[in-house]
Design an enzyme around this catalytic site. Structure first.
Site, PDB file in Angstrom:
ATOM      1  N   HIS A   1       0.940  -1.191   0.099  1.00 36.86           N
ATOM      2  CA  HIS A   1       0.035   0.030  -0.003  1.00 36.86           C
ATOM      3  C   HIS A   1       0.836   1.179   0.011  1.00 36.86           C
ATOM      4  O   HIS A   1       2.176   1.297   0.618  1.00 36.86           O
ATOM      5  CB  HIS A   1      -0.951  -0.005   1.211  1.00 36.86           C
ATOM      6  CG  HIS A   1      -1.960   0.916   1.067  1.00 36.86           C
ATOM      7  ND1 HIS A   1      -1.903   2.207   1.559  1.00 36.86           N
ATOM      8  CD2 HIS A   1      -3.268   0.861   0.728  1.00 36.86           C
ATOM      9  CE1 HIS A   1      -3.210   2.857   1.268  1.00 36.86           C
ATOM     10  NE2 HIS A   1      -4.099   1.900   0.806  1.00 36.86           N
TER      11      HIS A   1
ATOM     12  N   ASP B   1      -7.888  -4.371  -0.811  1.00 33.93           N
ATOM     13  CA  ASP B   1      -8.345  -4.623  -1.981  1.00 33.93           C
ATOM     14  C   ASP B   1      -8.292  -5.989  -2.510  1.00 33.93           C
ATOM     15  O   ASP B   1      -9.246  -6.608  -3.044  1.00 33.93           O
ATOM     16  CB  ASP B   1      -7.529  -3.760  -3.213  1.00 33.93           C
ATOM     17  CG  ASP B   1      -7.843  -2.325  -2.994  1.00 33.93           C
ATOM     18  OD1 ASP B   1      -8.757  -1.832  -2.788  1.00 33.93           O
ATOM     19  OD2 ASP B   1      -6.699  -1.599  -2.928  1.00 33.93           O
TER      20      ASP B   1
END
Length: 429
Positions: free
Chosen positions: A306, A363
Site C-alpha cells: 500500500h 483490495d
C-alpha cells in the site's frame, strides 16, 4: 514559542511556521510563500503537500494506524455498524440511541428513487459500466431536488445528505439489475441498510429473498473499512470540486469518477483480473509469484502492499477474517479463490514479500469476498463507493463549514517562451 523552519532564497532568510497536529504530525505552512518570496513549491502528485487541516481521519502508515474521529478502525469494525460509522463521520461523534433511531428513520424515508429517475436507467446500454451509471444518476439527483442544493444552508445540506446515503444502495442495485435485464425491486424498509441492498441486488419479484447474517456482517465490515481514508485521490477530488461551492450531488459524482480509476477504487477489480489471468494460463500461485519476482517478466502482483501503509494495512487483518467467514459459510470453492488463498499464504511467509512490505491489502481480500458473493467484477468499485460515501460527505461538509477557499494549484511552466504568430501560408512543416 512557535516552531519555525528557515528557507533561504537569493540570500534572504524567510521563516515559515510549523504546524503540529493532534497526533504529532508536522507540516510547514507555506500559505504565504509566493507572496513573500515569489516562489512556489513543486510537488508532483502532491505526495508531500497537505491541502487542509482536518479532524476526520488519522492515518499513521508506518505503524499501521487508522482512526475515524479518534476511534480505532479495529473497534469500529468489531463493535459498530456502517450506519453508526456514517453518522460518526458526518456528525463528528457516535450517535446516542435516540440520534441513531432518528438517523435510521430519515434514511428509511428516502430509500426510493423518483419514478422518473428510475426511468433514466433505461437510457444506458446494458453493458454500461456501473460506475458511469452511478455517477450519472447521482449527478441527476441535483435536478430532482433543486430546493436543497445550497451548500451553506444546513437544513438543505442535511436533506441532501440523507437522500444521498439512503438512495445510493438503490442506485447501485438498479445499475446491476439493468445490466442483467431483470426487474428493479423497490426497497423494503423493514430491512436494515445492508440487508436491503443485498435484497435489491440479488432478489427477484418471484420469490422471497433471505439475507445470510454472515454475508450481511461481512459487507457491513467492508463498508466500514472503506468509509474514509484521509486525502486520497477521490476524496481530494470531492473537496476540490466542493471548494467551488458545487452542490453535494455534483461533488460526489466527481468523486465517483475519480474512484473509478484502476489505480484507486478499481484495484480490487484488478485483483480478480490477475487471478483470472493466472487460471487461464494454467499457472499455480507459486509459478505466478516466481514470474512476478523475475525482473525480466512483466507479470505484476495486484492487491499487495500500500502507498500509505508501509508495514501492514490494519484493514487487511480485519477483512481477512470476514473473507474466511464468508468462504466458510458459503462453502464456495473455485479455482480463482484457491489461487487467491495460496497467494495470500505465500505473501505472508515468503521473505521476498516480507522484506518489501508486500502484504495482502484490503483490495485483495475485498475482491475475494465480492467474487464469492457473486457480485460482478464491474460492480466491485461501486461497492467501494458505497463505503466511501460517508467520508466524501464528511470531507465536503468540513470544507464548506470552514469556508475553505477555492482550490487552485499552481504550476511551473516549461513550454516555449514567447513567439510571434505566423500565418498559415508561411508555416513550415
Amino acid at each position: 514559542m512557535t516552531d519555525t523552519a528557515k528557507l533561504e532564497i537569493d540570500g534572504k532568510v524567510h521563516e515559515l511556521k510549523i504546524i503540529t497536529g493532534s497526533e504529532g504530525e508536522r507540516g510547514i505552512d507555506i500559505a504565504s510563500l509566493r507572496a513573500d518570496t515569489g516562489c512556489i513549491t513543486l510537488d508532483p502528485a502532491y505526495k508531500n503537500t497537505g491541502s487542509c487541516l482536518s479532524n476526520i481521519t488519522f492515518i499513521d502508515g508506518e505503524k499501521g494506524i487508522l482512526r475515524y474521529r479518534g476511534y480505532p478502525i479495529e473497534q469500529l469494525a468489531e463493535q459498530s455498524s456502517f450506519l453508526e460509522v456514517a453518522y460518526l463521520l458526518i456528525h463528528d461523534d457516535l450517535p446516542t440511541r435516540d440520534q441513531y433511531e432518528e438517523w435510521s428513520e430519515a434514511l428509511r424515508y428516502h430509500t426510493m428513487l423518483h419514478e422518473d429517475l428510475r426511468a433514466l436507467f433505461a437510457a444506458f446500454p446494458k453493458n454500461a459500466h456501473p460506475m458511469a451509471v452511478s455517477a450519472a444518476v447521482v449527478s441527476a439527483l441535483s435536478t430532482f431536488y433543486t430546493e436543497d442544493l445550497d451548500p451553506t444552508d444546513e437544513r438543505q445540506v442535511m436533506n441532501s445528505i440523507e437522500r444521498l446515503v439512503a438512495k445510493f444502495p438503490t442506485i447501485i442495485a438498479y445499475s446491476h439489475k439493468h445490466s442483467l435485464g431483470q426487474p428493479f425491486l423497490y426497497p423494503d424498509n423493514r430491512l436494515g441498510y445492508v440487508a436491503n441492498f443485498l435484497r435489491m441486488m440479488f432478489g427477484t419479484p418471484c420469490e422471497e429473498f433471505h439475507v445470510d447474517p454472515v454475508v450481511e456482517r461481512a459487507i457491513n465490515v467492508l463498508l466500514i473499512l472503506h468509509a474514509d481514508h484521509e486525502q486520497n485521490c477521490s476524496t481530494s477530488t470531492v473537496r476540490l470540486v466542493g471548494s467551488s461551492r458545487a452542490n453535494l450531488f455534483a461533488s460526489t459524482a466527481a468523486g465517483i469518477h475519480a474512484l473509478w480509476g484502476p489505480r484507486h477504487g478499481g484495484a480490487n477489480q484488478s485483483v480478480i483480473e490477475m487471478l483470472e489471468s493466472i487460471a487461464d494460463e494454467g499457472l499455480s500461485a507459486r509459478q505466478f509469484v516466481d514470474r512476478a519476482k523475475d525482473k525480466n517478466d512483466t507479470s505484476r502482483l495486484m492487491g499487495f502492499g500500500h502507498r500509505v501503509y508501509r508495514n501492514f494495512d490494519p484493514r487487511a487483518t480485519i477483512i481477512k477474517k470476514a473473507a474466511d467467514d464468508v468462504l466458510g459459510k458459503l462453502g464456495v470453492t473455485t479455482k480463482l479463490l484457491e489461487i487467491a488463498v495460496e497467494l495470500a499464504e505465500i505473501a505472508l511467509s515468503d521473505e521476498y514479500f516480507i522484506s518489501r512490505k508486500l502484504y495482502p491489502n484490503v483490495d485483495f481480500y475485498s475482491g475475494i469476498i465480492f467474487k464469492a458473493l457473486g457480485i460482478p467484477v464491474a460492480s466491485f468499485t461501486t461497492m467501494f463507493a458505497m463505503g466511501r460515501l460517508p467520508g466524501w460527505i464528511a470531507q465536503w461538509r468540513e470544507l464548506v463549514i470552514e469556508d475553505q477557499a477555492i482550490g487552485r494549484p499552481r504550476q511551473i511552466y516549461v513550454g516555449p517562451s514567447m513567439r510571434d504568430f505566423v500565418s498559415i501560408d508561411q508555416r513550415k512543416a
